[in-house]
Design a protein around this motif. Sequence first.
Motif, mmCIF file in Angstrom:
data_model
loop_
_atom_site.group_PDB
_atom_site.id
_atom_site.type_symbol
_atom_site.label_atom_id
_atom_site.label_comp_id
_atom_site.label_asym_id
_atom_site.label_seq_id
_atom_site.Cartn_x
_atom_site.Cartn_y
_atom_site.Cartn_z
ATOM 1 N N LEU A 68 0.845 -1.185 0.000
ATOM 2 C CA LEU A 68 0.000 0.000 0.000
ATOM 3 C C LEU A 68 0.884 1.239 0.000
ATOM 4 N N SER A 69 0.656 2.126 -0.965
ATOM 5 C CA SER A 69 1.414 3.363 -1.067
ATOM 6 C C SER A 69 0.439 4.527 -1.172
ATOM 7 N N ILE A 70 0.582 5.501 -0.261
ATOM 8 C CA ILE A 70 -0.324 6.648 -0.213
ATOM 9 C C ILE A 70 0.501 7.920 -0.088
ATOM 10 N N SER A 71 0.195 8.913 -0.932
ATOM 11 C CA SER A 71 0.869 10.209 -0.874
ATOM 12 C C SER A 71 -0.173 11.314 -0.816
ATOM 13 N N SER A 72 0.129 12.337 -0.036
ATOM 14 C CA SER A 72 -0.752 13.495 0.013
ATOM 15 C C SER A 72 -0.476 14.397 -1.179
ATOM 16 N N PRO A 104 -6.739 -3.406 9.601
ATOM 17 C CA PRO A 104 -5.846 -3.362 8.444
ATOM 18 C C PRO A 104 -5.631 -4.759 7.854
ATOM 19 N N PRO A 105 -5.280 -4.845 6.566
ATOM 20 C CA PRO A 105 -5.036 -6.148 5.941
ATOM 21 C C PRO A 105 -3.907 -6.888 6.662
ATOM 22 N N VAL A 106 -4.191 -8.074 7.128
ATOM 23 C CA VAL A 106 -3.224 -8.817 7.945
ATOM 24 C C VAL A 106 -2.026 -9.281 7.121
ATOM 25 N N LEU A 107 -2.156 -9.327 5.783
ATOM 26 C CA LEU A 107 -1.067 -9.803 4.927
ATOM 27 C C LEU A 107 -0.189 -8.667 4.413
ATOM 28 N N LEU A 108 -0.460 -7.430 4.845
ATOM 29 C CA LEU A 108 0.282 -6.281 4.335
ATOM 30 C C LEU A 108 1.763 -6.408 4.658
ATOM 31 N N GLN A 109 2.591 -6.328 3.610
ATOM 32 C CA GLN A 109 4.039 -6.496 3.756
ATOM 33 C C GLN A 109 4.819 -5.200 3.557
ATOM 34 N N ARG A 110 4.276 -4.298 2.733
ATOM 35 C CA ARG A 110 4.999 -3.071 2.412
ATOM 36 C C ARG A 110 4.043 -1.885 2.520
ATOM 37 N N LEU A 111 4.476 -0.865 3.247
ATOM 38 C CA LEU A 111 3.641 0.311 3.491
ATOM 39 C C LEU A 111 4.468 1.569 3.273
ATOM 40 N N TYR A 112 3.959 2.457 2.409
ATOM 41 C CA TYR A 112 4.646 3.705 2.101
ATOM 42 C C TYR A 112 3.665 4.857 2.322
ATOM 43 N N HIS A 164 1.999 -7.685 11.621
ATOM 44 C CA HIS A 164 3.004 -8.724 11.847
ATOM 45 C C HIS A 164 3.699 -9.158 10.563
ATOM 46 N N SER A 165 3.064 -8.946 9.407
ATOM 47 C CA SER A 165 3.676 -9.341 8.139
ATOM 48 C C SER A 165 4.512 -8.230 7.522
ATOM 49 N N LEU A 166 4.496 -7.050 8.133
ATOM 50 C CA LEU A 166 5.178 -5.899 7.545
ATOM 51 C C LEU A 166 6.694 -6.095 7.542
ATOM 52 N N VAL A 167 7.305 -5.949 6.346
ATOM 53 C CA VAL A 167 8.756 -6.081 6.231
ATOM 54 C C VAL A 167 9.408 -4.777 5.770
ATOM 55 N N ARG A 168 8.610 -3.898 5.178
ATOM 56 C CA ARG A 168 9.180 -2.644 4.685
ATOM 57 C C ARG A 168 8.230 -1.499 4.998
ATOM 58 N N LEU A 169 8.766 -0.432 5.598
ATOM 59 C CA LEU A 169 7.963 0.717 5.994
ATOM 60 C C LEU A 169 8.702 1.995 5.633
ATOM 61 N N SER A 170 7.997 2.888 4.948
ATOM 62 C CA SER A 170 8.572 4.184 4.592
ATOM 63 C C SER A 170 7.603 5.274 5.038
ATOM 64 N N LEU A 171 8.092 6.166 5.903
ATOM 65 C CA LEU A 171 7.304 7.301 6.389
ATOM 66 C C LEU A 171 8.030 8.585 5.998
ATOM 67 N N LYS A 172 7.353 9.464 5.259
ATOM 68 C CA LYS A 172 7.955 10.719 4.815
ATOM 69 C C LYS A 172 6.996 11.872 5.077
ATOM 70 N N TRP A 173 7.576 12.974 5.554
ATOM 71 C CA TRP A 173 6.852 14.213 5.819
ATOM 72 C C TRP A 173 5.861 14.081 6.974
ATOM 73 N N SER A 174 6.005 13.083 7.829
ATOM 74 C CA SER A 174 5.009 12.834 8.875
ATOM 75 C C SER A 174 4.963 13.959 9.905
ATOM 76 N N ARG A 175 6.139 14.465 10.318
ATOM 77 C CA ARG A 175 6.251 15.556 11.288
ATOM 78 C C ARG A 175 5.488 15.267 12.583
ATOM 79 N N LEU A 176 5.748 14.117 13.148
ATOM 80 C CA LEU A 176 5.080 13.708 14.379
ATOM 81 C C LEU A 176 5.685 14.424 15.587
ATOM 82 N N LYS A 177 4.842 14.742 16.544
ATOM 83 C CA LYS A 177 5.337 15.352 17.772
ATOM 84 C C LYS A 177 5.962 14.311 18.694
ATOM 85 N N ASP A 178 5.416 13.108 18.680
ATOM 86 C CA ASP A 178 5.919 12.049 19.551
ATOM 87 C C ASP A 178 6.893 11.152 18.792
ATOM 88 N N ASP A 179 7.866 10.624 19.517
ATOM 89 C CA ASP A 179 8.856 9.721 18.954
ATOM 90 C C ASP A 179 8.162 8.445 18.447
#
Length: 949
Positions: free
Chosen positions: A733-737, A752-760, A776-791
């Motif tokens: 799943l890849s989502i961009s604003s 969320p889909p339990v088989l999800l392996q890659r999230l962008y 639990h199936s996630l092997v690749r995660l990319s977070l960009k521009w999130s600007r989260l206040k919490d770690d």
Amino acid sequence: MAECSVNFLIEKLSLLVDNEVIIILFRGVREQVVYLRLEYERMRAFLRIADALQDGDEELSVWVRQVTDIAQDTEDILDEFSLLQDHDQAHGFYGSLLKLACCVKNAKASYRIASALKGINSRMKIISQVHKHLRHKFIQAKQGSDSNTWHDCRCDALLLDESDLVGIDKPKKILVEWLIKGGPGREVVSLAGMGGMGKTTLAKQVYDDAGVKKHFKIRAWITVSESCKIQDLLKDMVQQLYKATRRRVPQAVESMNNNQLKRTIKELLQRSRYLIVLDDVWNLDKWHAVKYALPSNSFRSRVVLTTRNADVAAFTSGIESNSKIHNLEPLPLAESWELFCRKTFKGNACPPHLEEICRNILRKCEGLPLAIVAISGVLATKSKWRIDEWDMVSRSLGAEIEGNDKLKYLKKVLSLSFNDLPYYLKYCFLYLSIFPEDHLIEHMRLIRLWVAEGFIEAKEGKTLEEVAEDYVNELMNRSLMQVATTTSDGRVKTFRIHDLLREIIISKSRDQNFAAIVKEQNMQWPDRVRRLSVHNSLEDPLPIRSVSRLRSLFMFGVMEKPLLNKLFPGGFRLLNVLDLRNSPLKKFPVEVVNLYHLKYLSLRDTKVKMVPRYIEKLQNLETLDLKHSQVTELPIEILKLQKLRHLLVYRNEYASYEHFHAKSGFRIMESIGVFRSLQKLCFIEANLEGSEHMMRELGKLTQLRRLGIVKLRRENGKALCSSIEKMTSLRALSISSEEEDDIIDLQNLSAPPVLLQRLYLRGRLEILPHWISSLHSLVRLSLKWSRLKDDPLEDLQHIPNLVHLILCQVHNGEKLCFRSGGFKKLKILGIDEFDELRSIEVESGAMACLEELSIGRCQFLKKVPSGIEHLTKLKVLEFFDMPVELINTIRPDEKCNDCWKISHIPEVYSTYWKEGGWEVYPLESLADGENCPLPKDFINTRELRTRWK
């Protein structure tokens, strides 16, 4: 091979037997179809045995060829009939009959089809009589023909893994020493030996050795095939060298002549210690073409050359001072036995009752690694308690190799491994013959092509693509395909096949009229071409007598514009696959309009801008690949193609530094839910009118495995979450604003889909979605521009199977802390543009498997991560546009403070963005005050980015 044709044909015949239109309009046809189906079913049981025995029996070979020919002719008639049946379909049953009656011109078409089938049946009766005569041969061989037990162990195919090799440690040690030591000038090391001896394998192990990587600033691996052109070879070398130096390839390279290319190579290498591998040099012409481009500098540069030709090795090393030759020898008996048992019995000992037979087989392999691996792949599928099967392999091998001609013998061994394939894999394996020499075969491309060709048998509970994936694994387990490249999360990206294997399948493909390869203008081709693959050049006209039976057309490296109507004036109405990837097309080919049977259409990497409305006529289209074309919108008529399984319409954008990895999607209508069979949809633009309805329509696409969305608006997040919850098969799943500061709202995704392996996720997040940590199936995660206040690390560190993590502008805090025991399987970590980050802490026991770490554009981070010395498996550390203060702390000189912390890391780089590309400086260059890449008036990252924009 005949079994493949017959199985596919029986399925088509079965679909026609109960067809109501045939009963009403073609009364004489149905009886012919029923008779043919019964005859094909009756002889199918014997075809598997005949396929395996035909190489040694001329009578059987002729019979099998006749069965194949008549099966293909029958398929042609059925496909022509389906064209008539489905031509200009109208709504409703009687409307279809009206259109059909008009199209076939009443009784004329009926008579022609019935007459053709009668002719087929007459030929079938003759073949059946021959079959009765040959029946005794089938009965004698049947006992050993039914075993197809599989061990689904992918590691069997990974021969290039050092832990899975034998007899390589000693020659590797010698070669590494030759490369690292020796004189200061350029030296050539030649590896010589016959095909299948393991030259490339040994060279690759040396090339990837940690000590070799650290010793040479620039490394490049160049594959030199027998048929490659000098200019293509030089261009490839230029591109590899730019890649090795992490710089963008100038566009001017494409228009350079040979002399300009040589000068460019020489300039790139003149002041560097380099290692160039020239793999598979067939003749001296290729060496003469490149040797003067490789400067004889005084930096201990080296050239490794592998060749089958001993004269090439002797000449190249004879004229080079202090150069060396290593002649590969067959494996000794003990090491051959170790490799044999490792591949045949998965590392276990050979059962005592099979040892004598196995040693007899091994003796005939004569220490050739490729032969040992190939025959082991055959034996690994046999039952250990069926001694007769093992004895049959031993006897058939012995009959083929008495001449002691190693090359011919090796082909016989590999032919045996082909003959031992189950029928459903033979077509799939032969299909690899369409790809050019040294071509890396893309994993998903191959699977989609197999599906489009109809090679994949449906299995309950699995999609056709999942069954095809099983086929890939089976071929890898038999060592008939080799993994070439993998993704960061371990997925196979590309394959290759050994040169000798390719020769074998091209020969078999030609003998069976399976495919024809066009490389030269004057080559002779069979009368009946079913698959045509054009390589490198395209002249008008092609030397083909007829393409009316053509099912597939491929263009590889064709630089001229492929005018299909001129090249093939007779047309090819039965085409299933049309692959024009990388051709210089500017317009959608109008000839496609008549290809009713077309299932696969690829215009990837072309200049096509628009898809015409008449694409609606391609009612059977399953794959539409417009990736990296210039298409940005699809016509509303695309909605009529409800058999689509893969819709790829996007391109990567490199407009600026910030958008280096951005993707541009396409506009599509809101009624997208009609694509119920769709498995891949990338990338759709979500900022259009009616976008909320479109997001809800996505919920109807329950078969989706990969979804890509760009320009998502915040207000559409809830509708999208509702749809994603229904996509139980989703893997990526890849989502961009739409803009960098726009918020992506995914909080409403409760399941969320339990088989999800890659999230962008590319866009601002108010808080980290709660459901990410439960993947639990996630092997690749990319977070960009999130600007989260919490770690976010507290929530991410416990994702159990995470391998690759990219964090860009994710957190506004001043500190990141990787806790002990967190990120247990993480191998690759990227930290980019944390504006307030001042320190990174790595506790002992954190990220225990980390191999690659990149940190970039953190302007206030002045020191290397505290505790980085705990990352004992770290192989690569790279800093992108980092402050000079940090770089100064790791200079390898007396004044450095933190150099000891990274001393265990083989590769350390400092990289800067300059003039539209990355410039990379290895750690050792930072010690040289004069050549230090950091200027005294250091330009900070922000200024550099502003200048670039």
